[in-house]
Scaffold this motif. Sequence first.
Motif, PDB file in Angstrom:
ATOM      1  N   LEU A 132     -24.282 107.541 -20.189  1.00 42.15           N
ATOM      2  CA  LEU A 132     -23.885 106.529 -19.220  1.00 42.15           C
ATOM      3  C   LEU A 132     -24.981 105.491 -19.011  1.00 42.15           C
ATOM      4  CD1 LEU A 132     -22.159 108.793 -16.532  1.00 42.15           C
ATOM      5  CD2 LEU A 132     -21.049 107.304 -18.207  1.00 42.15           C
ATOM      6  N   ILE A 133     -26.233 105.937 -19.076  1.00 48.50           N
ATOM      7  CA  ILE A 133     -27.357 105.027 -18.880  1.00 48.50           C
ATOM      8  C   ILE A 133     -27.574 104.135 -20.109  1.00 48.50           C
ATOM      9  CG2 ILE A 133     -29.863 104.903 -18.549  1.00 48.50           C
ATOM     10  CD1 ILE A 133     -29.667 107.433 -16.885  1.00 48.50           C
ATOM     11  N   ALA A 134     -27.366 104.695 -21.292  1.00 45.50           N
ATOM     12  CA  ALA A 134     -27.656 103.982 -22.540  1.00 45.50           C
ATOM     13  C   ALA A 134     -26.949 102.632 -22.653  1.00 45.50           C
ATOM     14  CB  ALA A 134     -27.333 104.865 -23.741  1.00 45.50           C
ATOM     15  N   PRO A 135     -25.624 102.542 -22.427  1.00 46.32           N
ATOM     16  CA  PRO A 135     -24.983 101.227 -22.568  1.00 46.32           C
ATOM     17  C   PRO A 135     -25.452 100.211 -21.534  1.00 46.32           C
ATOM     18  CG  PRO A 135     -23.438 102.851 -21.716  1.00 46.32           C
ATOM     19  CD  PRO A 135     -24.640 103.594 -22.164  1.00 46.32           C
ATOM     20  N   VAL A 136     -25.848 100.704 -20.333  1.00 44.75           N
ATOM     21  CA  VAL A 136     -26.369  99.789 -19.322  1.00 44.75           C
ATOM     22  C   VAL A 136     -27.687  99.183 -19.795  1.00 44.75           C
ATOM     23  CG1 VAL A 136     -27.224  99.607 -16.954  1.00 44.75           C
ATOM     24  CG2 VAL A 136     -25.240 101.053 -17.464  1.00 44.75           C
ATOM     25  N   LEU A 137     -28.576 100.036 -20.318  1.00 41.05           N
ATOM     26  CA  LEU A 137     -29.853  99.551 -20.826  1.00 41.05           C
ATOM     27  C   LEU A 137     -29.644  98.644 -22.039  1.00 41.05           C
ATOM     28  CD1 LEU A 137     -32.046 102.785 -20.523  1.00 41.05           C
ATOM     29  CD2 LEU A 137     -31.922 100.831 -18.971  1.00 41.05           C
ATOM     30  N   TRP A 138     -28.673  99.010 -22.892  1.00 34.30           N
ATOM     31  CA  TRP A 138     -28.368  98.181 -24.071  1.00 34.30           C
ATOM     32  C   TRP A 138     -27.911  96.803 -23.625  1.00 34.30           C
ATOM     33  CZ3 TRP A 138     -28.421  99.292 -29.420  1.00 34.30           C
ATOM     34  CH2 TRP A 138     -27.833  98.324 -30.221  1.00 34.30           C
ATOM     35  N   SER A 139     -27.049  96.749 -22.610  1.00 26.07           N
ATOM     36  CA  SER A 139     -26.549  95.462 -22.115  1.00 26.07           C
ATOM     37  C   SER A 139     -27.677  94.619 -21.545  1.00 26.07           C
ATOM     38  CB  SER A 139     -25.478  95.700 -21.044  1.00 26.07           C
ATOM     39  OG  SER A 139     -24.393  96.422 -21.573  1.00 26.07           O
ATOM     40  N   LEU A 140     -28.551  95.257 -20.756  1.00 26.89           N
ATOM     41  CA  LEU A 140     -29.682  94.528 -20.190  1.00 26.89           C
ATOM     42  C   LEU A 140     -30.599  94.003 -21.286  1.00 26.89           C
ATOM     43  CD1 LEU A 140     -30.590  96.856 -17.172  1.00 26.89           C
ATOM     44  CD2 LEU A 140     -29.405  94.649 -17.104  1.00 26.89           C
ATOM     45  N   GLY A 141     -30.831  94.821 -22.306  1.00 26.38           N
ATOM     46  CA  GLY A 141     -31.661  94.387 -23.428  1.00 26.38           C
ATOM     47  C   GLY A 141     -31.031  93.239 -24.196  1.00 26.38           C
ATOM     48  N   SER A 142     -29.706  93.293 -24.354  1.00 28.15           N
ATOM     49  CA  SER A 142     -29.002  92.221 -25.064  1.00 28.15           C
ATOM     50  C   SER A 142     -29.094  90.908 -24.291  1.00 28.15           C
ATOM     51  CB  SER A 142     -27.530  92.607 -25.275  1.00 28.15           C
ATOM     52  OG  SER A 142     -27.424  93.762 -26.078  1.00 28.15           O
ATOM     53  N   ILE A 143     -28.907  90.990 -22.967  1.00 20.25           N
ATOM     54  CA  ILE A 143     -29.011  89.781 -22.139  1.00 20.25           C
ATOM     55  C   ILE A 143     -30.426  89.216 -22.201  1.00 20.25           C
ATOM     56  CG2 ILE A 143     -28.895  88.913 -19.776  1.00 20.25           C
ATOM     57  CD1 ILE A 143     -26.665  90.968 -19.283  1.00 20.25           C
ATOM     58  N   TYR A 144     -31.423  90.113 -22.151  1.00 18.31           N
ATOM     59  CA  TYR A 144     -32.815  89.663 -22.223  1.00 18.31           C
ATOM     60  C   TYR A 144     -33.109  89.006 -23.578  1.00 18.31           C
ATOM     61  CZ  TYR A 144     -37.847  89.940 -22.928  1.00 18.31           C
ATOM     62  OH  TYR A 144     -39.146  89.645 -23.234  1.00 18.31           O
ATOM     63  N   ALA A 145     -32.574  89.604 -24.661  1.00 17.48           N
ATOM     64  CA  ALA A 145     -32.866  89.108 -26.004  1.00 17.48           C
ATOM     65  C   ALA A 145     -32.317  87.703 -26.231  1.00 17.48           C
ATOM     66  CB  ALA A 145     -32.298  90.068 -27.053  1.00 17.48           C
ATOM     67  N   ARG A 146     -31.234  87.356 -25.538  1.00 18.80           N
ATOM     68  CA  ARG A 146     -30.652  86.027 -25.720  1.00 18.80           C
ATOM     69  C   ARG A 146     -31.589  84.923 -25.255  1.00 18.80           C
ATOM     70  NH1 ARG A 146     -25.168  85.296 -26.773  1.00 18.80           N
ATOM     71  NH2 ARG A 146     -25.137  83.369 -25.576  1.00 18.80           N
ATOM     72  N   GLY A 147     -32.424  85.208 -24.249  1.00 18.65           N
ATOM     73  CA  GLY A 147     -33.319  84.181 -23.738  1.00 18.65           C
ATOM     74  C   GLY A 147     -34.779  84.424 -24.054  1.00 18.65           C
ATOM     75  N   ALA A 148     -35.073  85.552 -24.728  1.00 18.84           N
ATOM     76  CA  ALA A 148     -36.461  85.902 -25.020  1.00 18.84           C
ATOM     77  C   ALA A 148     -36.982  85.112 -26.220  1.00 18.84           C
ATOM     78  CB  ALA A 148     -36.588  87.392 -25.287  1.00 18.84           C
ATOM     79  N   ASP A 149     -38.302  85.077 -26.340  1.00 16.20           N
ATOM     80  CA  ASP A 149     -38.944  84.404 -27.470  1.00 16.20           C
ATOM     81  C   ASP A 149     -38.922  85.349 -28.662  1.00 16.20           C
ATOM     82  OD1 ASP A 149     -40.335  82.702 -29.088  1.00 16.20           O
ATOM     83  OD2 ASP A 149     -42.288  83.095 -28.179  1.00 16.20           O
ATOM     84  N   MET A 150     -37.807  85.341 -29.386  1.00 19.66           N
ATOM     85  CA  MET A 150     -37.595  86.253 -30.514  1.00 19.66           C
ATOM     86  C   MET A 150     -37.829  85.517 -31.831  1.00 19.66           C
ATOM     87  SD  MET A 150     -36.556  89.134 -29.067  1.00 19.66           S
ATOM     88  CE  MET A 150     -35.542  90.028 -30.249  1.00 19.66           C
ATOM     89  N   PRO A 151     -38.124  86.246 -32.910  1.00 22.26           N
ATOM     90  CA  PRO A 151     -38.250  85.603 -34.219  1.00 22.26           C
ATOM     91  C   PRO A 151     -36.964  84.890 -34.621  1.00 22.26           C
ATOM     92  CG  PRO A 151     -39.107  87.846 -34.284  1.00 22.26           C
ATOM     93  CD  PRO A 151     -38.427  87.689 -32.956  1.00 22.26           C
ATOM     94  N   LYS A 152     -37.104  83.773 -35.295  1.00 23.97           N
ATOM     95  CA  LYS A 152     -35.929  83.017 -35.716  1.00 23.97           C
ATOM     96  C   LYS A 152     -35.108  83.786 -36.740  1.00 23.97           C
ATOM     97  CE  LYS A 152     -36.921  79.472 -33.167  1.00 23.97           C
ATOM     98  NZ  LYS A 152     -36.100  79.169 -31.964  1.00 23.97           N
ATOM     99  N   SER A 153     -35.776  84.614 -37.533  1.00 28.09           N
ATOM    100  CA  SER A 153     -35.089  85.395 -38.549  1.00 28.09           C
ATOM    101  C   SER A 153     -34.394  86.594 -37.909  1.00 28.09           C
ATOM    102  CB  SER A 153     -36.085  85.881 -39.606  1.00 28.09           C
ATOM    103  OG  SER A 153     -35.469  86.810 -40.490  1.00 28.09           O
ATOM    104  N   THR A 154     -33.066  86.692 -38.101  1.00 28.41           N
ATOM    105  CA  THR A 154     -32.319  87.822 -37.573  1.00 28.41           C
ATOM    106  C   THR A 154     -32.775  89.123 -38.216  1.00 28.41           C
ATOM    107  OG1 THR A 154     -30.399  86.399 -37.202  1.00 28.41           O
ATOM    108  CG2 THR A 154     -30.008  88.760 -37.212  1.00 28.41           C
ATOM    109  N   LEU A 155     -33.076  89.076 -39.519  1.00 30.75           N
ATOM    110  CA  LEU A 155     -33.530  90.278 -40.217  1.00 30.75           C
ATOM    111  C   LEU A 155     -34.843  90.789 -39.632  1.00 30.75           C
ATOM    112  CD1 LEU A 155     -32.730  89.455 -43.960  1.00 30.75           C
ATOM    113  CD2 LEU A 155     -31.666  91.217 -42.547  1.00 30.75           C
ATOM    114  N   MET A 156     -35.777  89.881 -39.366  1.00 28.72           N
ATOM    115  CA  MET A 156     -37.057  90.295 -38.803  1.00 28.72           C
ATOM    116  C   MET A 156     -36.878  90.841 -37.391  1.00 28.72           C
ATOM    117  SD  MET A 156     -40.579  88.107 -38.231  1.00 28.72           S
ATOM    118  CE  MET A 156     -40.858  87.983 -40.017  1.00 28.72           C
TER     119      MET A 156
END
Length: 199
Positions: free
Chosen positions: A48-72
Motif C-alpha cells: 500500500l505504501i509503495a504506490p504512494v511513494l512511487w507517485s510522489l517520486g514520479s511527481i518529483y521527477a517531472r520537475g527535478a533536474d534530471m538528465p536529458k537522456s531517458t536511458l541515463m
Amino acid sequence: MRAGGNRPNLLSIVGLLIGFSGVFLLIGPTEFAGAQHQFDSFGVTLLLIAPVLWSLGSIYARGADMPKSTLMSTGMQMLAGSVSLFIVSVVTGELNGFSLGQVSMDSWWALIYLITFGSLVGFVAYGWLLQNAPVSLFSTYAYVNPVVAVLLGSIFADEVLNARIAVASAIIIGSVVFINYARQAKVKTEPLQSATSSD
C-alpha cells in the motif's frame, strides 16, 4: 498537486476512479472476504505504501533536474534501486544458503523477461512518458499492468480467464480510452476559453 503542473479535469478524475474500480474487480472482491486466506500484514502494508511513494517520486521527477537522456535517467534509478535491494537482502539474510544451481530454468526465463521488457522496454518507456505526457495519462500504468500480468499468466502459465476478468479488463481499458478522450477535450477547450477571456 505539483507546483506549475496541470490540474486534471473532472472527466480525468472520473476515468481514474473507473480504472481503479476495474482493478478491484480484476483482483476479485471475494478474495478479500474469504476466511481461508492469510495475508502478511507487513507485506500488505508495504504494497500500500509503495504506490504512494512511487507517485510522489514520479511527481518529483517531472520537475527535478534530471538528465536529458531517458536511458541515463532510468539507468541511474534502477542502479540505485538494485543496490538498495541488495543491501536489504544481505541484512535480512536472504542470501544465506543461496545456490545458483538451485535456480530453475523457468526462473531464469522470468529474469530475462523482467530485464528485457520490464526494465529496458517498460521502465524506459515510462521514463519518457513521465517527461512528455500528462500525469492523468501516464498514471494509468498502475491499473493497466495487472491486465497485462493476467494475460501473460494465461499465455505462459495456463491460468484460467473467466467472465469477471474479461469484464474487469474491459472496464480498465475503457477507462484509459476515457481518460485520453478527457485530455483531448480539455486541450480543445483551453484555446476557446483563452480566446473568450481575451475578448
